[in-house]
Design an enzyme around this catalytic site. Structure first.
Site, PDB file in Angstrom:
ATOM      1  CB  CYS A 197      -0.310  18.153 -19.273  1.00 16.17           C
ATOM      2  SG  CYS A 197       0.031  16.933 -20.562  1.00 16.17           S
ATOM      3  CG  ASN A 218       0.253  -3.807  12.630  1.00 13.13           C
ATOM      4  OD1 ASN A 218       0.877  -3.452  11.623  1.00 13.13           O
ATOM      5  ND2 ASN A 218      -0.681  -3.080  13.180  1.00 13.13           N
ATOM      6  CG  ASP A 236       7.715   4.039   1.039  1.00 12.55           C
ATOM      7  OD1 ASP A 236       7.305   3.919   2.214  1.00 12.55           O
ATOM      8  OD2 ASP A 236       8.020   3.062   0.310  1.00 12.55           O
ATOM      9  CG  HIS A 244      -2.947   2.095  -2.265  1.00 12.25           C
ATOM     10  ND1 HIS A 244      -3.027   2.001  -0.888  1.00 12.25           N
ATOM     11  CD2 HIS A 244      -3.934   1.282  -2.742  1.00 12.25           C
ATOM     12  CE1 HIS A 244      -4.026   1.176  -0.566  1.00 12.25           C
ATOM     13  NE2 HIS A 244      -4.584   0.732  -1.654  1.00 12.25           N
ATOM     14  CB  CYS A 264      -1.991  14.338 -18.168  1.00 16.20           C
ATOM     15  SG  CYS A 264      -3.077  15.696 -18.626  1.00 16.20           S
ATOM     16  CD  GLN A 298      -2.460  -1.328   2.704  1.00 12.42           C
ATOM     17  OE1 GLN A 298      -3.451  -0.681   3.010  1.00 12.42           O
ATOM     18  NE2 GLN A 298      -1.845  -2.127   3.573  1.00 12.42           N
TER      19      GLN A 298
HETATM   20  C1  BV8 Z   1     -11.893   1.845  -3.988  1.00 13.23           C
HETATM   21  C2  BV8 Z   1      -2.444   6.469  -1.636  1.00 13.23           C
HETATM   22  C3  BV8 Z   1     -13.685   1.432  -5.476  1.00 13.23           C
HETATM   23  C4  BV8 Z   1      -2.568   7.896  -1.281  1.00 13.23           C
HETATM   24  C5  BV8 Z   1      -4.132   5.315  -0.334  1.00 13.23           C
HETATM   25  C6  BV8 Z   1     -15.333  -1.102   2.065  1.00 13.23           C
HETATM   26  C7  BV8 Z   1     -15.653  -0.719   3.344  1.00 13.23           C
HETATM   27  C8  BV8 Z   1     -15.422   0.633   3.730  1.00 13.23           C
HETATM   28  C9  BV8 Z   1     -14.869   1.588   2.857  1.00 13.23           C
HETATM   29  C10 BV8 Z   1     -14.561   1.185   1.603  1.00 13.23           C
HETATM   30  C11 BV8 Z   1     -14.798  -0.135   1.196  1.00 13.23           C
HETATM   31  N1  BV8 Z   1     -14.397  -0.226  -0.086  1.00 13.23           N
HETATM   32  C12 BV8 Z   1     -13.922   0.996  -0.510  1.00 13.23           C
HETATM   33  C13 BV8 Z   1     -14.013   1.861   0.502  1.00 13.23           C
HETATM   34  C14 BV8 Z   1     -13.589   3.252   0.432  1.00 13.23           C
HETATM   35  C15 BV8 Z   1     -12.073   3.427   0.701  1.00 13.23           C
HETATM   36  C16 BV8 Z   1     -11.702   2.977   2.084  1.00 13.23           C
HETATM   37  O1  BV8 Z   1     -11.229   1.879   2.310  1.00 13.23           O
HETATM   38  N2  BV8 Z   1     -11.906   3.919   3.020  1.00 13.23           N
HETATM   39  C17 BV8 Z   1     -11.490   3.650   4.423  1.00 13.23           C
HETATM   40  C18 BV8 Z   1     -10.893   4.924   4.973  1.00 13.23           C
HETATM   41  C19 BV8 Z   1     -12.669   3.188   5.216  1.00 13.23           C
HETATM   42  N3  BV8 Z   1     -11.272   2.702  -0.287  1.00 13.23           N
HETATM   43  C20 BV8 Z   1     -11.028   3.329  -1.465  1.00 13.23           C
HETATM   44  O2  BV8 Z   1     -11.457   4.429  -1.756  1.00 13.23           O
HETATM   45  C21 BV8 Z   1     -10.173   2.561  -2.458  1.00 13.23           C
HETATM   46  N4  BV8 Z   1     -10.801   2.600  -3.759  1.00 13.23           N
HETATM   47  O3  BV8 Z   1     -12.361   1.095  -3.156  1.00 13.23           O
HETATM   48  O4  BV8 Z   1     -12.416   2.033  -5.257  1.00 13.23           O
HETATM   49  C22 BV8 Z   1     -14.663   2.398  -4.936  1.00 13.23           C
HETATM   50  C23 BV8 Z   1     -14.753   3.610  -5.580  1.00 13.23           C
HETATM   51  C24 BV8 Z   1     -15.726   4.505  -5.126  1.00 13.23           C
HETATM   52  C25 BV8 Z   1     -16.498   4.205  -3.966  1.00 13.23           C
HETATM   53  C26 BV8 Z   1     -16.360   2.956  -3.343  1.00 13.23           C
HETATM   54  C27 BV8 Z   1     -15.424   2.057  -3.837  1.00 13.23           C
HETATM   55  C28 BV8 Z   1      -8.806   3.266  -2.645  1.00 13.23           C
HETATM   56  C29 BV8 Z   1      -7.987   3.125  -1.413  1.00 13.23           C
HETATM   57  C30 BV8 Z   1      -6.567   3.671  -1.677  1.00 13.23           C
HETATM   58  C31 BV8 Z   1      -6.433   5.084  -1.202  1.00 13.23           C
HETATM   59  N5  BV8 Z   1      -5.034   5.506  -1.289  1.00 13.23           N
HETATM   60  N6  BV8 Z   1      -2.821   5.656  -0.498  1.00 13.23           N
HETATM   61  C32 BV8 Z   1      -1.415   8.372  -0.441  1.00 13.23           C
HETATM   62  O5  BV8 Z   1      -0.650   7.537   0.085  1.00 13.23           O
HETATM   63  O6  BV8 Z   1      -1.322   9.585  -0.339  1.00 13.23           O
HETATM   64  S1  BV8 Z   1      -4.619   4.541   1.123  1.00 13.23           S
HETATM   65  C33 BV8 Z   1      -3.363   4.901   2.276  1.00 13.23           C
HETATM   66  O7  BV8 Z   1      -3.980   4.786   3.544  1.00 13.23           O
HETATM   67  C34 BV8 Z   1      -2.210   3.926   2.307  1.00 13.23           C
HETATM   68  O8  BV8 Z   1      -1.794   3.533   1.030  1.00 13.23           O
HETATM   69  C35 BV8 Z   1      -2.786   2.773   3.115  1.00 13.23           C
HETATM   70  O9  BV8 Z   1      -3.582   1.954   2.310  1.00 13.23           O
HETATM   71  C36 BV8 Z   1      -3.703   3.496   4.082  1.00 13.23           C
HETATM   72  C37 BV8 Z   1      -3.026   3.686   5.404  1.00 13.23           C
HETATM   73  O10 BV8 Z   1      -3.068   2.443   6.033  1.00 13.23           O
HETATM   74  P1  BV8 Z   1      -1.684   1.751   6.546  1.00 13.23           P
HETATM   75  O11 BV8 Z   1      -0.701   1.682   5.451  1.00 13.23           O
HETATM   76  O12 BV8 Z   1      -2.124   0.509   7.215  1.00 13.23           O
HETATM   77  O13 BV8 Z   1      -1.101   2.812   7.576  1.00 13.23           O
HETATM   78  P2  BV8 Z   1      -1.675   3.270   9.002  1.00 13.23           P
HETATM   79  O14 BV8 Z   1      -0.914   4.473   9.380  1.00 13.23           O
HETATM   80  O15 BV8 Z   1      -3.173   3.326   8.990  1.00 13.23           O
HETATM   81  O16 BV8 Z   1      -1.281   2.051   9.983  1.00 13.23           O
HETATM   82  C38 BV8 Z   1       0.078   1.754  10.180  1.00 13.23           C
HETATM   83  C39 BV8 Z   1       0.102   0.511  11.064  1.00 13.23           C
HETATM   84  O17 BV8 Z   1       1.467   0.139  11.236  1.00 13.23           O
HETATM   85  C40 BV8 Z   1      -0.504   0.744  12.446  1.00 13.23           C
HETATM   86  O18 BV8 Z   1      -1.407  -0.324  12.738  1.00 13.23           O
HETATM   87  C41 BV8 Z   1       0.712   0.687  13.397  1.00 13.23           C
HETATM   88  O19 BV8 Z   1       0.415  -0.001  14.576  1.00 13.23           O
HETATM   89  C42 BV8 Z   1       1.707  -0.134  12.589  1.00 13.23           C
HETATM   90  N7  BV8 Z   1       3.112   0.200  12.839  1.00 13.23           N
HETATM   91  C43 BV8 Z   1       3.652   1.426  13.107  1.00 13.23           C
HETATM   92  N8  BV8 Z   1       5.016   1.306  13.194  1.00 13.23           N
HETATM   93  C44 BV8 Z   1       5.306  -0.006  12.967  1.00 13.23           C
HETATM   94  C45 BV8 Z   1       4.089  -0.713  12.728  1.00 13.23           C
HETATM   95  N9  BV8 Z   1       4.031  -2.031  12.469  1.00 13.23           N
HETATM   96  C46 BV8 Z   1       5.221  -2.712  12.435  1.00 13.23           C
HETATM   97  N10 BV8 Z   1       6.448  -2.094  12.631  1.00 13.23           N
HETATM   98  C47 BV8 Z   1       6.519  -0.770  12.913  1.00 13.23           C
HETATM   99  N11 BV8 Z   1       7.723  -0.199  13.113  1.00 13.23           N
END
Ligand code: BV8
Length: 247
Positions: A146, A218, A99, A114, A122, A96
């Site tokens: 663009c 995690n 970087d 992602h 564009c 996901q």
């Molecule tokens: C889509 C790019 C079809 C941008 C990103 C079903 C149910 C509910 C909602 C939805 C669903 N289906 C679709 C949705 C909507 C939405 C969604 O999921 N919303 C969420 C908020 C509820 N999904 C979408 O929109 C997806 N598209 O489904 O298209 C569609 C279209 C229209 C309408 C409906 C459906 C697109 C999703 C992609 C979005 N783009 N990234 C950018 O980066 O700027 S998502 C982005 O956020 C990341 O890529 C990643 O996916 C997410 C963040 O999550 P994590 O990577 O897990 O990071 P986070 O900080 O949350 O957690 C870090 C974890 O690491 C923590 O648990 C922590 O404890 C742990 N940690 C910390 N340090 C360490 C560690 N673990 C180990 N070692 C360490 N040292």
């Protein structure tokens, strides 16, 4: 700590999130409390956010480009490279993270679900210009245009509310089908992800549905922790190098 056997019978699908890059110094989404400039990330990283305020969106991605350019892969990234070398085509890494640190560490079989921070395209879907490599940290107040059609350029990233690239989803689906019908042991391991964003957060259920074994590494409990059969709590940079038993 229980270990994960990686032998000639093992097919491994890995999913990583922001937590795997945390020890490299890349802030996680949770770490930022999901906020950027006090605005929910979902709003900045969305087509609506870009339409409303492209300057703010380019400021967001330019800052992240500057940040990501100055960091290096950590032992968690390196462990996954070693596992891939050991398993070959019985390994696939879906990330996901935008970087690019997995590829910089040497991972080959990577699906950037992602998108990638260092690619631009564009914003006009009619424009024929292909996405291109772009490490530019655009100066404050500029939105690049663009050269082919004059429309605004945007990061080549999948925003909230946008569909993932079907070819990426097919690669993951195809690997899972081959693994599940291989007669071998199909393993899914998620690392450094909070299990909050779909479709990535639903992969554990698909693998379980296909009879696969599921592992989570995690730092904190994830929203989908209960759906994993094995869970190791800790930092991926410390756990992953010790977890894999390469036989
Ligand atoms: C889509 C790019 C079809 C941008 C990103 C079903 C149910 C509910 C909602 C939805 C669903 N289906 C679709 C949705 C909507 C939405 C969604 O999921 N919303 C969420 C908020 C509820 N999904 C979408 O929109 C997806 N598209 O489904 O298209 C569609 C279209 C229209 C309408 C409906 C459906 C697109 C999703 C992609 C979005 N783009 N990234 C950018 O980066 O700027 S998502 C982005 O956020 C990341 O890529 C990643 O996916 C997410 C963040 O999550 P994590 O990577 O897990 O990071 P986070 O900080 O949350 O957690 C870090 C974890 O690491 C923590 O648990 C922590 O404890 C742990 N940690 C910390 N340090 C360490 C560690 N673990 C180990 N070692 C360490 N040292």
């Amino acid at each position: 700590m229980e270990t994960l056997l990686l032998d000639s019978n093992t097919w491994l699908l890995v999913l990583t999130g922001a937590g795997v890059s945390a020890e490299s110094g890349v802030p996680t989404f949770r770490g930022m409390n999901g906020l950027w400039e006090d605005q929910p990330v979902e709003q900045v990283a969305s087509p609506e956010g870009f339409a409303k305020d492209p300057l703010r969106v380019w400021r967001f991605y330019s800052q992240r480009r500057a940040g990501a350019a100055g960091v290096s892969p950590n032992p968690g990234h390196d462990a996954l490279v070693a596992w891939e070398r050991h398993l070959g085509d019985r390994f696939l890494l879906a990330t996901q993270n935008v970087d690019g640190l997995h590829s910089r560490a040497g991972s080959q079989r990577v699906v950037e679900m992602h998108g990638n921070l260092f690619k631009t395209r564009c914003s006009n879907d009619e424009c024929k210009r292909a996405p291109f490599e772009d490490t530019t940290v655009y100066a404050e107040g500029t939105v690049p245009g663009c050269k082919d059609c004059g429309s605004l350029l945007r990061p080549h990233i999948v925003w909230f509310g946008e569909y993932l690239d079907p070819t990426d989803l097919e690669r993951i689906q195809d690997f899972s089908l081959r693994a599940a019908s291989s007669g071998g042991r199909f393993v899914f391991l998620a690392a450094g992800t909070s299990g909050a964003v779909y479709p990535a957060a639903g992969m554990v259920d698909q693998v379980r549905g296909a009879g696969g074994e599921t592992w989570l590494v995690n730092l904190d409990p994830a929203e989908n922790s209960r759906r994993f059969q094995h869970s190791v709590q800790g930092k991926s940079g410390e756990v992953l190098p010790k977890l894999g038993r390469l036989v």
